[in-house]
Design a protein around this motif. Structure first.
Motif, PDB file in Angstrom:
ATOM      1  N   ARG A  23       8.223 -49.495 -10.393  1.00 23.05           N
ATOM      2  CA  ARG A  23       7.851 -48.236  -9.732  1.00 23.05           C
ATOM      3  C   ARG A  23       9.009 -47.239  -9.792  1.00 23.05           C
ATOM      4  NH1 ARG A  23       4.539 -44.382  -8.578  1.00 23.05           N
ATOM      5  NH2 ARG A  23       4.726 -43.540  -6.512  1.00 23.05           N
ATOM      6  N   GLN A  24      10.220 -47.716  -9.564  1.00 25.55           N
ATOM      7  CA  GLN A  24      11.400 -46.852  -9.620  1.00 25.55           C
ATOM      8  C   GLN A  24      11.588 -46.289 -11.028  1.00 25.55           C
ATOM      9  OE1 GLN A  24      13.119 -45.935  -6.943  1.00 25.55           O
ATOM     10  NE2 GLN A  24      14.314 -44.536  -8.184  1.00 25.55           N
ATOM     11  N   LEU A  25      11.349 -47.101 -12.029  1.00 29.04           N
ATOM     12  CA  LEU A  25      11.449 -46.656 -13.420  1.00 29.04           C
ATOM     13  C   LEU A  25      10.432 -45.554 -13.702  1.00 29.04           C
ATOM     14  CD1 LEU A  25      12.657 -47.033 -16.269  1.00 29.04           C
ATOM     15  CD2 LEU A  25      10.918 -48.776 -16.654  1.00 29.04           C
ATOM     16  N   ARG A  26       9.190 -45.722 -13.253  1.00 30.73           N
ATOM     17  CA  ARG A  26       8.153 -44.698 -13.442  1.00 30.73           C
ATOM     18  C   ARG A  26       8.524 -43.400 -12.727  1.00 30.73           C
ATOM     19  NH1 ARG A  26       5.282 -44.080 -17.273  1.00 30.73           N
ATOM     20  NH2 ARG A  26       3.632 -43.101 -16.097  1.00 30.73           N
ATOM     21  N   LEU A  27       9.074 -43.504 -11.518  1.00 26.53           N
ATOM     22  CA  LEU A  27       9.491 -42.307 -10.782  1.00 26.53           C
ATOM     23  C   LEU A  27      10.621 -41.583 -11.509  1.00 26.53           C
ATOM     24  CD1 LEU A  27       9.373 -43.600  -7.095  1.00 26.53           C
ATOM     25  CD2 LEU A  27       7.830 -41.933  -8.155  1.00 26.53           C
ATOM     26  N   THR A  28      11.539 -42.333 -12.075  1.00 23.91           N
ATOM     27  CA  THR A  28      12.644 -41.741 -12.831  1.00 23.91           C
ATOM     28  C   THR A  28      12.114 -41.036 -14.076  1.00 23.91           C
ATOM     29  OG1 THR A  28      14.162 -43.437 -12.033  1.00 23.91           O
ATOM     30  CG2 THR A  28      14.821 -42.238 -14.009  1.00 23.91           C
ATOM     31  N   GLU A  29      11.169 -41.670 -14.767  1.00 25.52           N
ATOM     32  CA  GLU A  29      10.576 -41.038 -15.947  1.00 25.52           C
ATOM     33  C   GLU A  29       9.903 -39.725 -15.568  1.00 25.52           C
ATOM     34  OE1 GLU A  29       7.897 -43.886 -17.630  1.00 25.52           O
ATOM     35  OE2 GLU A  29       9.502 -45.117 -18.430  1.00 25.52           O
ATOM     36  N   HIS A  30       9.152 -39.726 -14.476  1.00 25.73           N
ATOM     37  CA  HIS A  30       8.478 -38.501 -14.032  1.00 25.73           C
ATOM     38  C   HIS A  30       9.489 -37.436 -13.620  1.00 25.73           C
ATOM     39  CE1 HIS A  30       4.433 -39.883 -14.436  1.00 25.73           C
ATOM     40  NE2 HIS A  30       4.630 -40.916 -13.650  1.00 25.73           N
ATOM     41  N   ALA A  31      10.569 -37.839 -12.986  1.00 22.65           N
ATOM     42  CA  ALA A  31      11.592 -36.876 -12.575  1.00 22.65           C
ATOM     43  C   ALA A  31      12.229 -36.208 -13.796  1.00 22.65           C
ATOM     44  CB  ALA A  31      12.664 -37.567 -11.728  1.00 22.65           C
ATOM     45  N   ASN A  32      12.394 -36.953 -14.885  1.00 22.93           N
ATOM     46  CA  ASN A  32      12.969 -36.392 -16.101  1.00 22.93           C
ATOM     47  C   ASN A  32      11.966 -35.530 -16.858  1.00 22.93           C
ATOM     48  OD1 ASN A  32      15.407 -37.683 -15.622  1.00 22.93           O
ATOM     49  ND2 ASN A  32      14.859 -39.466 -16.832  1.00 22.93           N
ATOM     50  N   THR A  33      10.694 -35.879 -16.802  1.00 24.60           N
ATOM     51  CA  THR A  33       9.648 -35.161 -17.526  1.00 24.60           C
ATOM     52  C   THR A  33       9.229 -33.881 -16.818  1.00 24.60           C
ATOM     53  OG1 THR A  33       8.827 -37.233 -18.429  1.00 24.60           O
ATOM     54  CG2 THR A  33       7.313 -35.391 -18.458  1.00 24.60           C
ATOM     55  N   LEU A  37       7.932 -30.292 -18.536  1.00 24.47           N
ATOM     56  CA  LEU A  37       6.543 -29.847 -18.467  1.00 24.47           C
ATOM     57  C   LEU A  37       6.409 -28.490 -17.788  1.00 24.47           C
ATOM     58  CD1 LEU A  37       4.476 -33.055 -17.649  1.00 24.47           C
ATOM     59  CD2 LEU A  37       4.301 -31.605 -19.666  1.00 24.47           C
ATOM     60  N   VAL A  38       7.115 -28.307 -16.696  1.00 25.02           N
ATOM     61  CA  VAL A  38       7.045 -27.030 -15.981  1.00 25.02           C
ATOM     62  C   VAL A  38       7.490 -25.884 -16.892  1.00 25.02           C
ATOM     63  CG1 VAL A  38       8.029 -25.689 -14.074  1.00 25.02           C
ATOM     64  CG2 VAL A  38       7.238 -28.027 -13.676  1.00 25.02           C
ATOM     65  N   ASP A  39       8.593 -26.078 -17.602  1.00 21.43           N
ATOM     66  CA  ASP A  39       9.075 -25.039 -18.527  1.00 21.43           C
ATOM     67  C   ASP A  39       8.080 -24.784 -19.663  1.00 21.43           C
ATOM     68  OD1 ASP A  39      11.365 -24.591 -17.066  1.00 21.43           O
ATOM     69  OD2 ASP A  39      12.666 -25.778 -18.367  1.00 21.43           O
ATOM     70  N   LEU A  40       7.514 -25.851 -20.206  1.00 22.70           N
ATOM     71  CA  LEU A  40       6.542 -25.685 -21.294  1.00 22.70           C
ATOM     72  C   LEU A  40       5.294 -24.946 -20.824  1.00 22.70           C
ATOM     73  CD1 LEU A  40       6.839 -29.196 -22.949  1.00 22.70           C
ATOM     74  CD2 LEU A  40       7.453 -27.018 -24.002  1.00 22.70           C
ATOM     75  N   PHE A  41       4.794 -25.322 -19.663  1.00 18.22           N
ATOM     76  CA  PHE A  41       3.594 -24.654 -19.144  1.00 18.22           C
ATOM     77  C   PHE A  41       3.892 -23.194 -18.815  1.00 18.22           C
ATOM     78  CE2 PHE A  41       1.723 -28.914 -17.426  1.00 18.22           C
ATOM     79  CZ  PHE A  41       1.435 -29.308 -18.719  1.00 18.22           C
ATOM     80  N   ARG A  42       5.074 -22.922 -18.301  1.00 17.65           N
ATOM     81  CA  ARG A  42       5.472 -21.539 -18.000  1.00 17.65           C
ATOM     82  C   ARG A  42       5.549 -20.720 -19.293  1.00 17.65           C
ATOM     83  NH1 ARG A  42      10.360 -22.207 -15.765  1.00 17.65           N
ATOM     84  NH2 ARG A  42       9.464 -22.577 -13.724  1.00 17.65           N
ATOM     85  N   GLU A  43       6.152 -21.306 -20.309  1.00 20.48           N
ATOM     86  CA  GLU A  43       6.259 -20.596 -21.588  1.00 20.48           C
ATOM     87  C   GLU A  43       4.872 -20.336 -22.176  1.00 20.48           C
ATOM     88  OE1 GLU A  43       8.391 -20.936 -25.971  1.00 20.48           O
ATOM     89  OE2 GLU A  43       8.766 -22.487 -24.481  1.00 20.48           O
ATOM     90  N   HIS A  44       3.980 -21.301 -22.056  1.00 13.47           N
ATOM     91  CA  HIS A  44       2.626 -21.126 -22.590  1.00 13.47           C
ATOM     92  C   HIS A  44       1.901 -19.976 -21.886  1.00 13.47           C
ATOM     93  CE1 HIS A  44      -1.593 -22.199 -23.561  1.00 13.47           C
ATOM     94  NE2 HIS A  44      -1.042 -22.563 -24.705  1.00 13.47           N
ATOM     95  N   ARG A  45       2.197 -19.751 -20.616  1.00 14.43           N
ATOM     96  CA  ARG A  45       1.579 -18.661 -19.855  1.00 14.43           C
ATOM     97  C   ARG A  45       2.283 -17.325 -20.065  1.00 14.43           C
ATOM     98  NH1 ARG A  45       2.251 -22.479 -15.735  1.00 14.43           N
ATOM     99  NH2 ARG A  45       3.829 -21.120 -14.826  1.00 14.43           N
ATOM    100  N   SER A  46       3.381 -17.303 -20.803  1.00 17.28           N
ATOM    101  CA  SER A  46       4.144 -16.073 -20.987  1.00 17.28           C
ATOM    102  C   SER A  46       3.297 -15.005 -21.665  1.00 17.28           C
ATOM    103  CB  SER A  46       5.415 -16.327 -21.811  1.00 17.28           C
ATOM    104  OG  SER A  46       5.073 -16.562 -23.164  1.00 17.28           O
TER     105      SER A  46
END
Length: 172
Positions: A23-33, A37-46
């Motif tokens: 579970r900790q590994l999955r949380l770390t992966e999500h924290a890094n991703t 994702l936020v930057d990519l989605f923001r750029e797509h909405r530019s």
């Protein structure tokens, strides 16, 4: 009997530790991703990429796509190239496991499909032109974008969204 009880307690402790570590590994992966994702989605909405999608969907059919990028007017060529590079870069992140396909397909899947299908003749022409100019590995141009298209087709947006335990809306 005491030895068996100690063994059972040890096995339970090992199982709990393994589950917590996973579970900790999955949380770390999500924290890094998440920031990616936020930057990519923001750029797509530019505004710029929205203009590029508008060119692809509303103007591209009027141009000579058999000439590749050269068949587009300069301003539209820059927009289309920027949009194609965006999806190519996104495809690289997905292909190399930096970003999961599910949130990409769930949020951007329709755009990936419609833009690729509109740009495919231009990409094929551009690849052929690059091959004639003896550029190294001409078929690699927009290959990550093409692969992303196939991944999104395999994991359609509605299935990607419905696959999360927090999705409540019915599939269309």
């Amino acid at each position: 009997m005491l030895e068996i009880a100690a063994l059972v307690v040890s096995l339970v402790a090992l199982a709990v530790t393994g589950a917590v570590s996973f579970r900790q590994l999955r949380l770390t992966e999500h924290a890094n991703t998440l920031p990616v994702l936020v930057d990519l989605f923001r750029e797509h909405r530019s505004v710029r990429l929205a203009q590029a999608r508008q060119v692809v969907h509303e103007q591209l059919s009027a141009y000579d796509l058999s000439a590749g990028l050269a068949g587009l007017p300069e301003d539209d060529r820059h927009l289309v190239r920027e949009l194609a590079w965006f999806y190519d870069n996104l495809g690289a992140l997905v292909a190399h496991g930096v970003v999961d396909i599910e949130p990409v397909s769930g949020y951007l899947g329709g755009s990936v499909i419609s833009v690729w299908e509109s740009l495919q003749p231009l990409v094929q022409a551009e690849r052929a032109k690059r091959a004639r100019n003896a550029m190294p590995d001409p078929n690699r141009w927009q290959e990550y974008f093409e692969n992303l298209y196939h991944l999104v087709r395999e994991t359609p947006a509605d299935r990607a969204r419905a696959g999360t335990h927090l999705w409540r809306l019915p599939q269309h």
